[in-house]
Design an enzyme around this catalytic site. Structure first.
Site, mmCIF file in Angstrom:
data_model
loop_
_atom_site.group_PDB
_atom_site.id
_atom_site.type_symbol
_atom_site.label_atom_id
_atom_site.label_comp_id
_atom_site.label_asym_id
_atom_site.label_seq_id
_atom_site.Cartn_x
_atom_site.Cartn_y
_atom_site.Cartn_z
ATOM 1 N N GLU A 38 -18.803 -12.700 18.093
ATOM 2 C CA GLU A 38 -20.024 -13.109 18.800
ATOM 3 C C GLU A 38 -19.682 -14.273 19.752
ATOM 4 O O GLU A 38 -18.850 -15.131 19.418
ATOM 5 C CB GLU A 38 -21.014 -13.584 17.719
ATOM 6 C CG GLU A 38 -22.319 -14.147 18.207
ATOM 7 C CD GLU A 38 -23.169 -14.665 17.019
ATOM 8 O OE1 GLU A 38 -22.641 -14.797 15.894
ATOM 9 O OE2 GLU A 38 -24.368 -14.919 17.237
ATOM 10 N N LYS A 109 -28.902 -9.445 20.591
ATOM 11 C CA LYS A 109 -29.119 -9.788 19.171
ATOM 12 C C LYS A 109 -30.606 -9.906 18.837
ATOM 13 O O LYS A 109 -31.350 -10.638 19.517
ATOM 14 C CB LYS A 109 -28.401 -11.093 18.855
ATOM 15 C CG LYS A 109 -28.402 -11.493 17.387
ATOM 16 C CD LYS A 109 -27.599 -12.788 17.199
ATOM 17 C CE LYS A 109 -27.465 -13.200 15.761
ATOM 18 N NZ LYS A 109 -26.687 -14.453 15.610
ATOM 19 N N CYS A 142 -23.747 -10.520 14.126
ATOM 20 C CA CYS A 142 -23.789 -11.549 13.082
ATOM 21 C C CYS A 142 -24.987 -11.432 12.136
ATOM 22 O O CYS A 142 -25.015 -10.550 11.305
ATOM 23 C CB CYS A 142 -23.673 -12.931 13.716
ATOM 24 S SG CYS A 142 -22.943 -14.099 12.543
ATOM 25 N N VAL A 169 -21.221 -18.568 9.340
ATOM 26 C CA VAL A 169 -21.069 -19.883 8.713
ATOM 27 C C VAL A 169 -21.464 -19.851 7.231
ATOM 28 O O VAL A 169 -21.028 -20.687 6.460
ATOM 29 C CB VAL A 169 -21.866 -20.982 9.451
ATOM 30 C CG1 VAL A 169 -21.265 -21.246 10.809
ATOM 31 C CG2 VAL A 169 -23.339 -20.629 9.591
HETATM 32 C C1 ACM Z 1 -24.976 -16.133 13.069
HETATM 33 O O1 ACM Z 1 -25.818 -15.257 13.242
HETATM 34 N N1 ACM Z 1 -24.212 -16.556 14.044
HETATM 35 C C2 ACM Z 1 -24.793 -16.724 11.731
#
Ligand code: ACM
Length: 262
Positions: A38, A109, A142, A169
């Site tokens: 990402e 996203k 992510c 994370v």
């Molecule tokens: C994320 O969506 N970068 C944890």
């Protein structure tokens, strides 16, 4: 089909550094599909949109698109890469799927994480699947992982391989993606980043451990939590078309939607 991930540590604000690193690490990769993290071209931990603007780019034209068109043509492969998309005054945390013939498809996203909710628009592309060399590639980014509906929707739309660009994370996703793979009987490629980024109020260390999982939930390749590496494995994407867990249990057709809330 040879598929892989590139795990590395993008530098915040340093697009040129990031593109050079990608260029060097992908040289001679001899793969069909490579997934990158990402926001791989820009870094992650932005404080405001003013900072984001110089490392943002339009989806299908401009320097980022040109850069990846160049590599996919040279290496004769498809690349899925996270980048910071700007369209008019809107920013999106996006992925581009770049084909060797120069065609580009985009995913924006949908499930934004923490401060992303303040900085980016919620994605409006939906979860989509694109065919390449006989395999169907599904795109997600992510934090989409924590909503099983993301991978399920891609599987229902025919994805054989979920291409998952990440900047993780929290410590849960790599394990969860084994389940996403198993419950949908698909391959997943999670390309995560490594390294630490700081701003005035936050510090994030990204967890690495990028991985490729099989429709049976096996880990086919995995990186460590701190290495910069390109890993490639050979798979048969048609393995993802067998949705039976036993001879009588089909993970998609046996859903009992009348009992679910969605
Ligand atoms: C994320 O969506 N970068 C944890």
């Amino acid at each position: 089909m040879k598929v892989g991930f590139l795990q590395f540590a993008p530098k915040l604000f340093h697009e040129r550094h990031n593109l050079e690193k990608i260029n060097i690490m992908l040289k001679g990769c001899k793969a069909d599909v490579i997934v990158l993290p990402e926001l791989a071209t820009s870094g992650y931990l932005f404080t405001n949109q003013k900072e984001m603007k110089p490392v943002s780019a339009p989806a299908k034209s401009g320097r980022i698109a040109d850069f990846f068109r160049n590599i996919t043509a040279k290496e004769n492969c498809a690349i899925v890469v996270g980048f910071l998309e700007k369209e008019n005054d809107n920013f999106y945390n996006s992925q581009m799927l770049v084909f060797p013939n120069g065609r580009i498809e985009i995913y924006r996203k949908i499930h934004l994480f923490l401060d992303e909710k303040r900085l980016y628009q919620v994605g409006d592309t939906g979860f989509n699947v694109f065919e390449f060399r006989g395999a169907k590639l599904g795109l997600m980014i992510c934090f989409d992982w924590i909503f099983p509906e993301s991978a399920r929707t891609l599987a229902l739309r025919g994805a054989d391989i979920i291409c998952h660009s990440a900047n993780l994370v929290l410590p849960f996703c790599q394990k969860a993606m084994i389940t996403r793979s198993l419950e949908n009987r698909v391959f997943t490629i999670t390309a995560n980043r490594i390294g630490t980024e700081k701003n005035e109020t936050q510090e994030f260390t990204f967890t690495g451990i990028s991985q490729i999982t099989s429709p049976k939930g096996d880990i086919l390749a995995q990186a460590t939590e701190d290495e910069e590496i390109l890993k490639i494995v050979e798979i048969n994407p048609t393995d993802a078309q067998n949705k039976f867990v036993t001879e009588t249990n089909h993970v998609l057709n046996d859903r009992r939607r009348e009992f679910y809330e969605i």
